[in-house]
Design an enzyme around this catalytic site. Sequence first.
Site, PDB file in Angstrom:
ATOM      1  N   CYS A   1       0.769 -15.211   8.374  1.00  0.00           N
ATOM      2  CA  CYS A   1       0.513 -15.685   6.879  1.00  0.00           C
ATOM      3  C   CYS A   1       1.435 -16.981   6.607  1.00  0.00           C
ATOM      4  CB  CYS A   1       0.319 -14.528   6.170  1.00  0.00           C
ATOM      5  SG  CYS A   1      -0.744 -13.457   6.379  1.00  0.00           S
TER       6      CYS A   1
ATOM      7  N   HIS B   1       1.686 -17.793  -0.953  1.00  0.00           N
ATOM      8  CA  HIS B   1       0.681 -17.188  -0.144  1.00  0.00           C
ATOM      9  C   HIS B   1       0.013 -15.905  -0.911  1.00  0.00           C
ATOM     10  CE1 HIS B   1      -1.168 -14.786   2.840  1.00  0.00           C
ATOM     11  NE2 HIS B   1      -0.089 -13.861   3.061  1.00  0.00           N
TER      12      HIS B   1
ATOM     13  N   ASN C   1      -6.522 -12.210   1.046  1.00  0.00           N
ATOM     14  CA  ASN C   1      -5.447 -12.738   1.776  1.00  0.00           C
ATOM     15  C   ASN C   1      -6.383 -13.345   3.118  1.00  0.00           C
ATOM     16  OD1 ASN C   1      -3.574 -13.257   3.596  1.00  0.00           O
ATOM     17  ND2 ASN C   1      -2.446 -11.292   3.423  1.00  0.00           N
TER      18      ASN C   1
HETATM   19  N1  ACO Z   1      -8.391   2.768  -2.361  1.00  0.00           N
HETATM   20  C1  ACO Z   1      -7.948   3.772  -2.839  1.00  0.00           C
HETATM   21  N2  ACO Z   1      -6.903   4.344  -2.891  1.00  0.00           N
HETATM   22  C2  ACO Z   1      -6.155   3.832  -1.642  1.00  0.00           C
HETATM   23  C3  ACO Z   1      -6.413   2.623  -1.030  1.00  0.00           C
HETATM   24  C4  ACO Z   1      -7.608   2.189  -1.766  1.00  0.00           C
HETATM   25  N3  ACO Z   1      -8.108   0.907  -0.953  1.00  0.00           N
HETATM   26  N4  ACO Z   1      -5.672   2.494  -0.171  1.00  0.00           N
HETATM   27  C5  ACO Z   1      -4.541   3.275  -0.092  1.00  0.00           C
HETATM   28  N5  ACO Z   1      -4.774   4.288  -1.256  1.00  0.00           N
HETATM   29  C6  ACO Z   1      -4.056   5.225  -1.723  1.00  0.00           C
HETATM   30  C7  ACO Z   1      -2.953   5.707  -0.563  1.00  0.00           C
HETATM   31  O1  ACO Z   1      -3.896   6.459   0.600  1.00  0.00           O
HETATM   32  C8  ACO Z   1      -2.099   6.432  -1.505  1.00  0.00           C
HETATM   33  O2  ACO Z   1      -2.708   7.892  -1.728  1.00  0.00           O
HETATM   34  P1  ACO Z   1      -1.714   9.143  -1.791  1.00  0.00           P
HETATM   35  O3  ACO Z   1      -0.661   8.803  -2.664  1.00  0.00           O
HETATM   36  O4  ACO Z   1      -2.747  10.257  -1.987  1.00  0.00           O
HETATM   37  O5  ACO Z   1      -1.207   9.188  -0.357  1.00  0.00           O
HETATM   38  C9  ACO Z   1      -2.107   5.909  -2.680  1.00  0.00           C
HETATM   39  O6  ACO Z   1      -3.409   4.978  -2.814  1.00  0.00           O
HETATM   40  C10 ACO Z   1      -0.875   4.735  -2.996  1.00  0.00           C
HETATM   41  O7  ACO Z   1      -0.884   4.152  -1.706  1.00  0.00           O
HETATM   42  P2  ACO Z   1       0.357   2.942  -1.538  1.00  0.00           P
HETATM   43  O8  ACO Z   1       0.292   2.613  -0.169  1.00  0.00           O
HETATM   44  O9  ACO Z   1       1.511   3.439  -2.163  1.00  0.00           O
HETATM   45  O10 ACO Z   1      -0.266   1.671  -2.541  1.00  0.00           O
HETATM   46  P3  ACO Z   1       0.503   0.382  -2.791  1.00  0.00           P
HETATM   47  O11 ACO Z   1       0.451   0.537  -4.344  1.00  0.00           O
HETATM   48  O12 ACO Z   1       1.748   0.251  -2.167  1.00  0.00           O
HETATM   49  O13 ACO Z   1      -0.573  -0.721  -2.427  1.00  0.00           O
HETATM   50  C11 ACO Z   1      -1.002  -2.160  -0.847  1.00  0.00           C
HETATM   51  C12 ACO Z   1      -1.078  -0.730  -1.174  1.00  0.00           C
HETATM   52  C13 ACO Z   1      -2.183  -2.820  -1.638  1.00  0.00           C
HETATM   53  C14 ACO Z   1      -1.378  -2.284   0.773  1.00  0.00           C
HETATM   54  C15 ACO Z   1       0.299  -2.854  -1.112  1.00  0.00           C
HETATM   55  O14 ACO Z   1       1.372  -1.838  -0.368  1.00  0.00           O
HETATM   56  C16 ACO Z   1       0.617  -4.217  -0.449  1.00  0.00           C
HETATM   57  O15 ACO Z   1      -0.215  -5.080  -0.827  1.00  0.00           O
HETATM   58  N6  ACO Z   1       1.449  -4.351   0.498  1.00  0.00           N
HETATM   59  C17 ACO Z   1       1.637  -5.826   1.142  1.00  0.00           C
HETATM   60  C18 ACO Z   1       0.785  -5.791   2.175  1.00  0.00           C
HETATM   61  C19 ACO Z   1       0.651  -7.379   2.551  1.00  0.00           C
HETATM   62  O16 ACO Z   1       0.465  -8.470   1.861  1.00  0.00           O
HETATM   63  N7  ACO Z   1       0.005  -7.576   3.775  1.00  0.00           N
HETATM   64  C20 ACO Z   1      -0.291  -8.911   4.214  1.00  0.00           C
HETATM   65  C21 ACO Z   1       0.783  -9.487   4.954  1.00  0.00           C
HETATM   66  S1  ACO Z   1       0.313 -11.008   5.682  1.00  0.00           S
HETATM   67  C22 ACO Z   1       0.171 -11.140   7.185  1.00  0.00           C
HETATM   68  O17 ACO Z   1       0.761 -11.847   8.094  1.00  0.00           O
HETATM   69  C23 ACO Z   1      -1.104 -10.490   7.824  1.00  0.00           C
END
Ligand code: ACO
Length: 366
Positions: A112, A252, A282
Site C-alpha cells: 500500500c 492512504h 482500501n
Molecule cells: N464484522 C463483525 N465483527 C467482526 C468483523 C466483522 N467484519 N471483523 C472482526 N470482528 C470481530 C472480531 O472477531 C472481534 O470479536 P471478539 O471480540 O468476539 O473476538 C471483534 O470484532 C473485535 O475485533 P478487532 O480485531 O479487535 O477489531 P478492530 O476494532 O481492531 O477492527 C480492523 C478490525 C478493522 C481490521 C482494524 O484492526 C484495522 O483496520 N486494522 C488495520 C488493517 C489495515 O489497515 N490493513 C491494511 C494494510 S495495507 C496493505 O498493505 C494491504
Amino acid sequence: MRYAAITGWGMSVPERVLTNADLERMVDTSDEWIVSRTGIRERRVVGPDDSTTSLSAAAARQALARADLTPDEIDLIVVATCTPDQFVVSEACLVQAELGGRAAAFDVGAACSGFVYALSVASLFVQHGIHERVLVIGADTLTRFVDYTDRSTCILFGDGAGAVVLEASDEPRGLLSTVLGADGAGNRHLYAPGWGAVVPESAALFPEFRPYLQMNGQEVFRFAVRAMGDAAAEAVERAGLGFGDVEMLIPHQANARIIDAAARRLDLPLEKVWSNLDRYGNTSAASVPIALAEAEATGRFAEGDNLVLVAFGAGLSWAAGVVRWGIAGVKRTVPPGGVGTAVDGGGRRIATGAAANGRAVEVAGV
Ligand code: ACO
C-alpha cells in the site's frame, strides 16, 4: 535545479460495487460494524473482464489526456503494485503494451506504500535529467486474493488504479521531500503465504490452494497510526515547511479511524484531510493516486499549494512526501516542424507554439 511537476492525473475503478449489505449476506458481519470500525460503506471489485492492467491503462489514459501527451512521448513507466497480472512480465510492460509507445518500464513493490515509493523513484529520474516525462501508476486488484470467508479482512479491500504524469520543471513543483521506511521484521503482521516463489507444502497437497491475505489487524492499526503521523511530520519538516503551509493531507485510505488518529497526532483539522474510504475501501497502491485525483476535482487546491501524501502497508512499510501542486516552470520543446502545446493544471491549453524554419521553440507553462 530540476523538479518533477505533476502535469496529469487520472483514476479508474471497476464498475462492480460490493456494498456492506452484500457482505452481510456472505459473512457474519453488519453494516453498522463495518462503518463504525472502518468507515467503509462500499468498494469496487474487479469483474471477469477487469485486470490490474486494464485499470492501470484506463487511469494512465486519463493522466496522459490531462497532460496533453501521447504514450509515445513518455520515457518511463513505473507501476506500483503487489497484484501484477503476471510475475514474469512486469506490470509496467503490460501497461505499455496496452497504451503503446516504447517507454522503459518497471514495477515497484511496496504494497500500500507503493505509489509514494514509486513517485519518489520516478521523480529522481526526472530531477537527475535522465528522463523528461514519466508515467507513475499505483494499481491493485487485491480482492482476487481476499478470503471471502474471513470477515476480518474481506470487508476492507477494493480494487482500482490511479496515475500521474511527471515532467521536468525548473520551478519547485512536484515532490519537494520524501520519507521512505520499512520494518521488515513486521512482515508477519500482514502477508500472503504462498503468493510467490516459495510454495508451501499445502499447495501440493491441496491443488485448490489459493494464497490469501493474512493480517493481524490490531498490530497493523497501531503501527499505521504511528507510521503515518511520524512520516508525514518528517516529510513536512524536510521540505522546510510547517503544517500551516499545507493545504491538504492525502493519506492512504485503509481505515477512517487510522486516518482520524493520524490527523490528531499531527494536530491537523479533519477538513484538511482527504477521505474517500467510504466509497472504495482500501485499494492498496491505488488509494493515494485515486484520492489525489478526486481531491483535485473538488478544486480544493491549486497552483503552488502544498499537499502531503502519506501511506503505510505490508512490509511493514511507510512513505510520505510533500508535493507542490502545479506546472509552473514546465517547458515543452517543440520538435522542428512540429506544433506543441502547454497545458495548465486543469488540462486546459494555455499556449501553442509552432516551430518555424526547422528551429525548435519552447512552450513554457505558467
Ligand atoms: N464484522 C463483525 N465483527 C467482526 C468483523 C466483522 N467484519 N471483523 C472482526 N470482528 C470481530 C472480531 O472477531 C472481534 O470479536 P471478539 O471480540 O468476539 O473476538 C471483534 O470484532 C473485535 O475485533 P478487532 O480485531 O479487535 O477489531 P478492530 O476494532 O481492531 O477492527 C480492523 C478490525 C478493522 C481490521 C482494524 O484492526 C484495522 O483496520 N486494522 C488495520 C488493517 C489495515 O489497515 N490493513 C491494511 C494494510 S495495507 C496493505 O498493505 C494491504
